[in-house]
Design a protein around this motif. Sequence first.
Motif, PDB file in Angstrom:
ATOM      1  N   ASN A  32       0.843  -1.197   0.000  1.00 58.72           N
ATOM      2  CA  ASN A  32       0.000   0.000   0.000  1.00 58.72           C
ATOM      3  C   ASN A  32       0.874   1.240   0.000  1.00 58.72           C
ATOM      4  OD1 ASN A  32      -2.007   1.861   0.296  1.00 58.72           O
ATOM      5  ND2 ASN A  32      -2.117   1.643   2.516  1.00 58.72           N
ATOM      6  N   SER A  34      -0.308   4.170  -1.790  1.00 62.57           N
ATOM      7  CA  SER A  34      -1.352   5.199  -1.722  1.00 62.57           C
ATOM      8  C   SER A  34      -0.776   6.606  -1.701  1.00 62.57           C
ATOM      9  CB  SER A  34      -2.209   4.997  -0.466  1.00 62.57           C
ATOM     10  OG  SER A  34      -2.955   3.827  -0.542  1.00 62.57           O
ATOM     11  N   CYS A  47      -1.577   2.982  -6.617  1.00 63.56           N
ATOM     12  CA  CYS A  47      -2.763   2.581  -5.881  1.00 63.56           C
ATOM     13  C   CYS A  47      -2.641   1.135  -5.421  1.00 63.56           C
ATOM     14  CB  CYS A  47      -4.012   2.719  -6.749  1.00 63.56           C
ATOM     15  SG  CYS A  47      -4.240   4.355  -7.449  1.00 63.56           S
ATOM     16  N   PHE A  49      -4.720  -1.899  -5.092  1.00 61.57           N
ATOM     17  CA  PHE A  49      -5.997  -2.464  -5.476  1.00 61.57           C
ATOM     18  C   PHE A  49      -6.193  -3.803  -4.774  1.00 61.57           C
ATOM     19  CE2 PHE A  49      -5.233   0.338  -9.157  1.00 61.57           C
ATOM     20  CZ  PHE A  49      -6.364   1.110  -9.037  1.00 61.57           C
ATOM     21  N   PHE A  50      -7.360  -4.009  -4.232  1.00 59.71           N
ATOM     22  CA  PHE A  50      -7.588  -5.200  -3.419  1.00 59.71           C
ATOM     23  C   PHE A  50      -7.605  -6.480  -4.243  1.00 59.71           C
ATOM     24  CE2 PHE A  50      -9.070  -1.842  -0.681  1.00 59.71           C
ATOM     25  CZ  PHE A  50      -8.626  -2.242   0.554  1.00 59.71           C
ATOM     26  N   THR A  57       2.502  -2.780  -6.869  1.00 60.10           N
ATOM     27  CA  THR A  57       1.447  -1.775  -6.885  1.00 60.10           C
ATOM     28  C   THR A  57       0.991  -1.569  -8.313  1.00 60.10           C
ATOM     29  OG1 THR A  57       3.093  -0.042  -7.082  1.00 60.10           O
ATOM     30  CG2 THR A  57       2.328  -0.553  -4.866  1.00 60.10           C
ATOM     31  N   HIS A 122      -7.712   6.417  -1.207  1.00 64.68           N
ATOM     32  CA  HIS A 122      -8.358   5.707  -0.098  1.00 64.68           C
ATOM     33  C   HIS A 122      -9.788   5.327  -0.479  1.00 64.68           C
ATOM     34  CE1 HIS A 122      -9.705   4.548   3.827  1.00 64.68           C
ATOM     35  NE2 HIS A 122     -10.387   5.652   4.054  1.00 64.68           N
ATOM     36  N   GLU A 125      -9.677   2.387  -2.940  1.00 65.54           N
ATOM     37  CA  GLU A 125      -9.362   1.126  -2.280  1.00 65.54           C
ATOM     38  C   GLU A 125     -10.585   0.542  -1.582  1.00 65.54           C
ATOM     39  OE1 GLU A 125      -4.687   2.213  -1.399  1.00 65.54           O
ATOM     40  OE2 GLU A 125      -6.093   2.073   0.267  1.00 65.54           O
ATOM     41  N   TYR A 128     -13.024  -0.843  -4.183  1.00 62.63           N
ATOM     42  CA  TYR A 128     -12.596  -2.097  -4.799  1.00 62.63           C
ATOM     43  C   TYR A 128     -12.772  -3.275  -3.847  1.00 62.63           C
ATOM     44  CZ  TYR A 128     -10.852  -0.879  -9.398  1.00 62.63           C
ATOM     45  OH  TYR A 128     -10.776  -0.513 -10.711  1.00 62.63           O
TER      46      TYR A 128
END
Length: 324
Positions: A32, A34, A47, A49-50, A57, A122, A125, A128
């Motif tokens: 993460n 971010s 980002c 992403f889940f 990343t 945020h 995230e 997702y």
Amino acid sequence: ADAPNAIMPSSDPSSPSLVIITQLQDSAAASNTSFACHDDHEAPCQCFFFFTTTTETTTTTTRTLRQQLFYLWKTKVLESIVSLSNGDDNNKDDTVAKGQEWFDKLWGLHTQESRFYHTAVHLEEMCYLLDLILTFVQQQPQKSDHDTDPPLLLLNPSDSDETAIYLAIFFHDAIYQAPSSTNEQDSAQLFQEFCADIRVPSHLAARVTDFILATQHHQYNVAAESSSSSSSQALALFLDLDMAVLGKQHPSAYLSYAALVRKEYLFVPHDTYCQKRAEVLQGFLESDIFATAPFRRALEARAKANLRAEIELLQQRQIPGDES
């Protein structure tokens, strides 16, 4: 009877709840970074992403991030509000027009230069992760109430509650000034202005306001935990989405998050920050961090390990990401 959240997943490795738990753990393994997402359309922002299950990343541009969020805003928020308002055509055109203006306002707020963690990234995230959960649950075969894997019931909100969660995601950090103690109340007030302008149904407005205010302390009401109401379950899911960042499986990913938080509090002297931040983190260790059983099973142990590691650093007067 036991509270629904207290029912732990089946020990069967093929049970739906254990599958989603595995996906949650994999998602938390992603790094993460971010990075701050300020309003420079072509600037890269990394980002978390889940959906990714690696430590890499995903790099996108601010322009792309804005497009992705606006699509979610239009389809998950505006269209849902129109539907909940019984599809009034006159109201639809007005909602879409004003909705664009409100998205522009929210985007501007989440790309303020004073923000480093509480940014549009945020929001992305959280959206997702919510989409991952909803997609997984909806793909499960229909079963009787007796056969349904209990924890999954907590991750399957109604259409109205799904809209409430998306609205809460977009508005819960709309007003964010690190020195302020009224960010949640101010964000709720802005949301009320949105509701009046867009004519959001009163029951939905009240629910989302409660969700936003609940982020002030992130303590899920014990009485609500025993409730089987969809609204209580949706609130629990929303709070867990917001807290999922604490459960990073890679310590370095968690420390990246912690470093971003420090950037938002650079006005606080070094030693004072160490003391106060440690006190806040210690408070999270005194009870369950996550409100739903699947999140607790997937991320609770790792989250508490991450918090203890940061507390240990802070007690040594070391702050993640602090170059001073």
